[in-house]
Write a protein that holds these residues in place. Structure first.
Motif, PDB file in Angstrom:
ATOM      1  N   LEU A   1      -5.387   0.076  -7.398  1.00 30.00           N
ATOM      2  CA  LEU A   1      -6.457   0.684  -6.609  1.00 30.00           C
ATOM      3  C   LEU A   1      -5.970   0.969  -5.191  1.00 30.00           C
ATOM      4  N   LEU A   2      -5.281   0.021  -4.583  1.00 26.25           N
ATOM      5  CA  LEU A   2      -4.761   0.231  -3.231  1.00 26.25           C
ATOM      6  C   LEU A   2      -3.727   1.356  -3.207  1.00 26.25           C
ATOM      7  N   ALA A   3      -2.923   1.444  -4.262  1.00 24.13           N
ATOM      8  CA  ALA A   3      -1.932   2.525  -4.342  1.00 24.13           C
ATOM      9  C   ALA A   3      -2.619   3.882  -4.450  1.00 24.13           C
ATOM     10  N   SER A   4      -3.723   3.952  -5.196  1.00 25.63           N
ATOM     11  CA  SER A   4      -4.446   5.225  -5.347  1.00 25.63           C
ATOM     12  C   SER A   4      -5.070   5.665  -4.034  1.00 25.63           C
ATOM     13  N   GLN A   5      -5.285   4.711  -3.127  1.00 27.13           N
ATOM     14  CA  GLN A   5      -5.838   5.016  -1.808  1.00 27.13           C
ATOM     15  C   GLN A   5      -4.743   5.226  -0.768  1.00 27.13           C
ATOM     16  N   ASN A   6      -3.498   5.293  -1.238  1.00 27.29           N
ATOM     17  CA  ASN A   6      -2.332   5.532  -0.362  1.00 27.29           C
ATOM     18  C   ASN A   6      -2.145   4.452   0.700  1.00 27.29           C
ATOM     19  N   LEU A   7      -2.591   3.235   0.386  1.00 29.44           N
ATOM     20  CA  LEU A   7      -2.392   2.124   1.309  1.00 29.44           C
ATOM     21  C   LEU A   7      -1.092   1.374   1.023  1.00 29.44           C
ATOM     22  N   ILE A   8      -0.688   1.356  -0.235  1.00 25.75           N
ATOM     23  CA  ILE A   8       0.548   0.682  -0.609  1.00 25.75           C
ATOM     24  C   ILE A   8       1.328   1.561  -1.574  1.00 25.75           C
ATOM     25  N   ALA A   9       2.603   1.265  -1.692  1.00 31.87           N
ATOM     26  CA  ALA A   9       3.460   1.908  -2.698  1.00 31.87           C
ATOM     27  C   ALA A   9       4.191   0.787  -3.427  1.00 31.87           C
ATOM     28  N   THR A  10       4.221   0.877  -4.743  1.00 28.08           N
ATOM     29  CA  THR A  10       4.858  -0.157  -5.554  1.00 28.08           C
ATOM     30  C   THR A  10       6.199   0.343  -6.058  1.00 28.08           C
TER      31      THR A  10
ATOM     32  N   LEU B   1      -7.523  -7.444   0.492  1.00 32.11           N
ATOM     33  CA  LEU B   1      -6.181  -7.025   0.907  1.00 32.11           C
ATOM     34  C   LEU B   1      -6.247  -5.834   1.859  1.00 32.11           C
ATOM     35  N   ARG B   2      -7.174  -4.916   1.594  1.00 33.02           N
ATOM     36  CA  ARG B   2      -7.345  -3.763   2.476  1.00 33.02           C
ATOM     37  C   ARG B   2      -7.747  -4.226   3.878  1.00 33.02           C
ATOM     38  N   ASP B   3      -8.671  -5.185   3.939  1.00 34.93           N
ATOM     39  CA  ASP B   3      -9.101  -5.713   5.242  1.00 34.93           C
ATOM     40  C   ASP B   3      -7.925  -6.368   5.978  1.00 34.93           C
ATOM     41  N   ARG B   4      -7.083  -7.066   5.240  1.00 33.86           N
ATOM     42  CA  ARG B   4      -5.932  -7.729   5.874  1.00 33.86           C
ATOM     43  C   ARG B   4      -4.921  -6.690   6.384  1.00 33.86           C
ATOM     44  N   ILE B   5      -4.784  -5.599   5.643  1.00 30.51           N
ATOM     45  CA  ILE B   5      -3.897  -4.522   6.091  1.00 30.51           C
ATOM     46  C   ILE B   5      -4.461  -3.871   7.350  1.00 30.51           C
ATOM     47  N   MET B   6      -5.766  -3.575   7.335  1.00 28.03           N
ATOM     48  CA  MET B   6      -6.394  -2.927   8.481  1.00 28.03           C
ATOM     49  C   MET B   6      -6.385  -3.825   9.719  1.00 28.03           C
ATOM     50  N   ALA B   7      -6.418  -5.132   9.488  1.00 26.85           N
ATOM     51  CA  ALA B   7      -6.399  -6.070  10.606  1.00 26.85           C
ATOM     52  C   ALA B   7      -4.995  -6.262  11.174  1.00 26.85           C
ATOM     53  N   GLY B   8      -3.991  -5.688  10.504  1.00 31.15           N
ATOM     54  CA  GLY B   8      -2.628  -5.785  10.991  1.00 31.15           C
ATOM     55  C   GLY B   8      -1.870  -6.996  10.497  1.00 31.15           C
ATOM     56  N   GLU B   9      -2.491  -7.758   9.582  1.00 30.64           N
ATOM     57  CA  GLU B   9      -1.776  -8.906   9.011  1.00 30.64           C
ATOM     58  C   GLU B   9      -0.569  -8.432   8.208  1.00 30.64           C
ATOM     59  N   PHE B  10      -0.759  -7.330   7.515  1.00 30.84           N
ATOM     60  CA  PHE B  10       0.347  -6.655   6.836  1.00 30.84           C
ATOM     61  C   PHE B  10       0.502  -5.293   7.497  1.00 30.84           C
TER      62      PHE B  10
ATOM     63  N   ASP C   1       5.763  -3.706   5.425  1.00 25.31           N
ATOM     64  CA  ASP C   1       5.709  -5.091   4.942  1.00 25.31           C
ATOM     65  C   ASP C   1       5.485  -5.128   3.435  1.00 25.31           C
ATOM     66  N   ARG C   2       6.073  -6.131   2.808  1.00 23.02           N
ATOM     67  CA  ARG C   2       5.833  -6.319   1.383  1.00 23.02           C
ATOM     68  C   ARG C   2       4.706  -7.328   1.195  1.00 23.02           C
ATOM     69  N   LEU C   3       3.770  -6.997   0.334  1.00 23.07           N
ATOM     70  CA  LEU C   3       2.689  -7.922   0.020  1.00 23.07           C
ATOM     71  C   LEU C   3       3.235  -9.082  -0.804  1.00 23.07           C
ATOM     72  N   PRO C   4       2.511 -10.203  -0.834  1.00 24.17           N
ATOM     73  CA  PRO C   4       2.931 -11.284  -1.734  1.00 24.17           C
ATOM     74  C   PRO C   4       3.039 -10.774  -3.170  1.00 24.17           C
TER      75      PRO C   4
END
Length: 231
Positions: free
Chosen positions: A51-60, A13-22, A26-29
């Motif tokens: 884990l992604l939230a702890s890395q400040n990549l997403i917020a739930t 998911l991190r790779d998809r975010i970094m690639a600009g897919e999300f 954007d809301r993840l599935p």
């Protein structure tokens, strides 16, 4: 050891975010969709999202319109993350005060030169406001204006990436090796150097500002090393 399933999912998911897919906002599935798409349990999905939230990549967010959303990281969040990593390296003795001073010189000296070229009148006013009289203050009263002087210089460089990377290095050196332990004469030298740097920045003298900043950091080195030996 094989990588836990939640870490593999988070990495994808991190790779998809970094690639600009999300993209930011954007809301993840939702969890059931991710569970089905990756063939993992919903508990694995939740661990990956945590884990992604702890890395400040997403917020739930909870509620009917909630979900996991990609966030736009703020510069201070990146600085905080770098600061934590530097702290851990320093504690583990894998990073020395000499190495910290070297990277600070590599970052702050060019930034000071840029500040001489790009500073605004507001930046100059902020720099002047940080000056202090060492004879009139206690050492603990000089720490904050000293820190502010360097923060404004980084800001005046006009490059936010310089601020993001340099600020954690400066904070670690100043708080771990300096706060409350520098001799009185140290602050007189700091005051003199700050006034000299400011004069070059005010004059728009890039080379003079760089040389003054380099000399200033060089004069700090013996004090940092002395304090480091007694820690």
């Amino acid at each position: 050891m094989p990588t836990p399933a939640y870490q593999s999912l988070a990495a994808d998911l991190r790779d998809r975010i970094m690639a600009g897919e999300f993209r930011p906002g954007d809301r993840l599935p939702v969890e059931p969709e991710l569970s089905a798409a990756y063939g993992v349990s919903r508990s694995t999905v939740r661990e990956a999202l945590r884990l992604l939230a702890s890395q400040n990549l997403i917020a739930t967010l909870r509620g009917v319109s909630g979900g996991s959303f990609v966030v736009a990281p703020r510069p201070e969040q990146i600085s905080d993350y770098l600061r934590t990593s530097l702290d851990l390296l320093a504690v583990d003795a894998r990073i020395t005060v000499d190495q910290l001073l070297e990277i600070r010189d590599l970052l702050e000296v060019p930034a000071t030169g840029l500040a001489a070229l790009r500073r605004s009148e507001s930046d100059l006013a902020d720099l002047r406001a940080t000056l202090f009289d060492p004879a009139a203050l206690e050492p603990e009263q000089m720490y904050e204006p000293n820190k502010r002087f360097h923060a404004v210089l980084l800001q005046a460089s006009g490059n936010p990436l310089v601020e993001v990377v340099a600020r954690p290095v400066f904070q670690l050196l100043d708080e771990r090796f300096l706060r409350g332990r520098a001799p009185g004469r140290f602050w007189h030298e700091v005051d003199r150097d700050h006034r000299e740097i400011l004069a070059y920045v005010e004059a728009g003298d890039e080379e003079g500002a760089r040389e003054a900043a380099h000399a200033h950091l060089g004069r700090l080195r013996p004090t940092y090393l002395s304090i480091d030996r007694t820690r």
